[in-house]
Design an enzyme around this catalytic site. Sequence first.
Site, short mmCIF file in Angstrom:
data_model
loop_
_atom_site.label_atom_id
_atom_site.label_comp_id
_atom_site.label_asym_id
_atom_site.label_seq_id
_atom_site.Cartn_x
_atom_site.Cartn_y
_atom_site.Cartn_z
CB SER A 47 78.58 -2.81 -111.03
OG SER A 47 78.64 -2.38 -111.68
CD GLU A 117 72.76 0.53 -104.05
OE1 GLU A 117 72.69 -0.31 -102.90
OE2 GLU A 117 73.53 -0.01 -104.90
CD GLU A 184 70.22 -4.03 -109.70
OE1 GLU A 184 71.07 -2.75 -109.51
OE2 GLU A 184 70.88 -4.64 -109.94
#
Length: 267
Positions: A47, A117, A184
Amino acid sequence: MKTKRTVLDIGRMKQDGEKISVLTAYDYPFAKLIGEAGIDMLLVGDSVGSVFSGYDNTLPVTVEEMIYHSRAVVRGAPDVLTVVDMPFMSYQTDIRDARINAGRLIKETGAQAVKLEGGEPMAETIRAIVDIDIPVVGHVGLTPQSIHRMGGFKVQGREQEQARRILADALAIEQAGAFALVLEGIPGPLAEEITARLTIPTIGIGAGVHCDGQVLVIHDILGLCDKYSPKFVKRYADISTTIASAVNNYVRDVKSGAFPTDDHSFK
Ligand code: KIV
């Protein structure tokens, strides 16, 4: 100050019913402040691409950028367990690349673990990294590196088939040897079911109230990033307003001659 946690401690916290607090950090001063304030675990998230570098998403972030930011974070919070995100295309190509890049992120930064991920298709990669003794955090549900497939940052797992897939992904990641799993952008009841089914801790972000821990982006909780304010964020400060007011006052003082004064000058 608390003693530095290990990945084993993070697992024990789930067994003991102690919630796990996680925040992102990207630089020395923030890492120092967050570490001293008692966080359980730091995440140098990719991020960084959005909140630090100003990109629209995390895809442009490189391994070199992650190493640069992670070094600063580890210097700022040497006593905090630190996880580094593997950026897009640093682990998806093949297992050899994934191992080399995970190794660099640990060896060249001093961090203790990596995060990547993806669900079932990433299980073999996670196993390969864990097998060379690098602890891994998984990340399923809304995975920002899949933004183009998902058609935007959208809650995942609302339909039954998608929910079934995310549960299967979570089980596969645990099976592959991850020591924790970020959930998430999924409905609360699905996160609750996954948390109950897994022995490793789940760390939620926009995943309801039943996860074993929570992670948020530091810029979001401090009100430092007003691009978007997702529903799942709680703001604990309004630092943007404080910074704007300080800079306004500085500009005013320079223009009016109120700064510098003799007190700020050398004799
Ligand atoms: O990149 C990141 O900061 C993250 C978390 C917010 C989970 O992956």
